[in-house]
Design a protein around this motif. Structure first.
Motif, mmCIF file in Angstrom:
data_model
loop_
_atom_site.group_PDB
_atom_site.id
_atom_site.type_symbol
_atom_site.label_atom_id
_atom_site.label_comp_id
_atom_site.label_asym_id
_atom_site.label_seq_id
_atom_site.Cartn_x
_atom_site.Cartn_y
_atom_site.Cartn_z
ATOM 1 N N LYS A 190 31.524 6.766 17.604
ATOM 2 C CA LYS A 190 30.543 6.982 18.392
ATOM 3 C C LYS A 190 29.682 5.955 18.650
ATOM 4 N N SER A 191 29.061 5.598 19.683
ATOM 5 C CA SER A 191 28.377 4.345 19.962
ATOM 6 C C SER A 191 26.877 4.861 19.215
ATOM 7 N N LYS A 192 25.985 3.716 18.683
ATOM 8 C CA LYS A 192 24.672 4.158 18.294
ATOM 9 C C LYS A 192 23.834 4.679 19.526
ATOM 10 N N THR A 193 22.786 5.628 19.167
ATOM 11 C CA THR A 193 21.928 5.683 19.955
ATOM 12 C C THR A 193 20.755 4.921 19.882
ATOM 13 N N TYR A 233 17.945 6.074 18.706
ATOM 14 C CA TYR A 233 17.152 6.630 17.708
ATOM 15 C C TYR A 233 17.752 5.802 16.511
ATOM 16 N N THR A 234 19.293 6.153 16.518
ATOM 17 C CA THR A 234 19.858 5.490 15.131
ATOM 18 C C THR A 234 19.545 4.004 15.199
ATOM 19 N N ILE A 257 13.831 0.248 11.009
ATOM 20 C CA ILE A 257 12.746 0.749 10.179
ATOM 21 C C ILE A 257 13.191 0.431 8.896
ATOM 22 N N ILE A 258 14.323 0.920 8.315
ATOM 23 C CA ILE A 258 15.165 1.055 7.147
ATOM 24 C C ILE A 258 15.155 -0.463 6.506
ATOM 25 N N ARG A 259 15.770 -1.375 7.406
ATOM 26 C CA ARG A 259 15.847 -2.497 7.247
ATOM 27 C C ARG A 259 14.462 -3.230 6.829
ATOM 28 N N ASP A 260 13.525 -3.173 7.994
ATOM 29 C CA ASP A 260 12.121 -3.809 7.424
ATOM 30 C C ASP A 260 11.691 -3.535 6.004
ATOM 31 N N ASP A 261 11.887 -2.137 5.805
ATOM 32 C CA ASP A 261 11.333 -1.482 4.436
ATOM 33 C C ASP A 261 12.015 -2.150 3.207
#
Length: 110
Positions: free
Chosen positions: A20-23, A25-26, A32-36
């Motif tokens: 399934k392609s990413k939306t 929100y995903t 956000i997780i990457r930046d954290d």
């Protein structure tokens, strides 16, 4: 019957390699997780950092070579001292903002 059909459909998707392609929100939460993980959370979340590196999920913005060189040079104290002593850079940074402040009618504070 609906559950059976859903099961058949899922098996067909699995067999065909459907992902399934990413939306929106995903994509957003992954950034956000990457930046954290790239900032203050890296030392706390070592397993996540390792997983992101292994699966190449960091997708960092591409930096041009001149910016990489400047980033490298900024590690040296003599370079930082030169940059901060040269007030031309401060003028350049403030110049665009000064126009906006003047348009807003805000007075300079001493």
């Amino acid at each position: 019957k609906q559950i059976y059909n859903l099961g058949q459909l899922l098996v067909e998707f699995a067999d065909s390699g459907y992902i399934k392609s990413k939306t929106f929100y995903t994509k957003g939460i992954s950034k956000i997780i990457r930046d954290d993980l790239l900032s203050y959370m890296r030392f706390i979340m070592k397993a996540d950092d390792k997983y992101y590196k292994k699966h190449k999920l960091y997708q960092l913005p591409k930096m041009d070579m001149p910016y990489r060189i400047l980033g490298f040079l900024y590690n040296f104290k003599w370079f930082r001292r030169h940059i901060h002593q040269n007030r031309e850079m401060d003028k350049y940074i403030i110049e665009n903002h000064q126009k906006i402040i003047e348009e807003m009618g805000v007075e300079k504070s001493v």
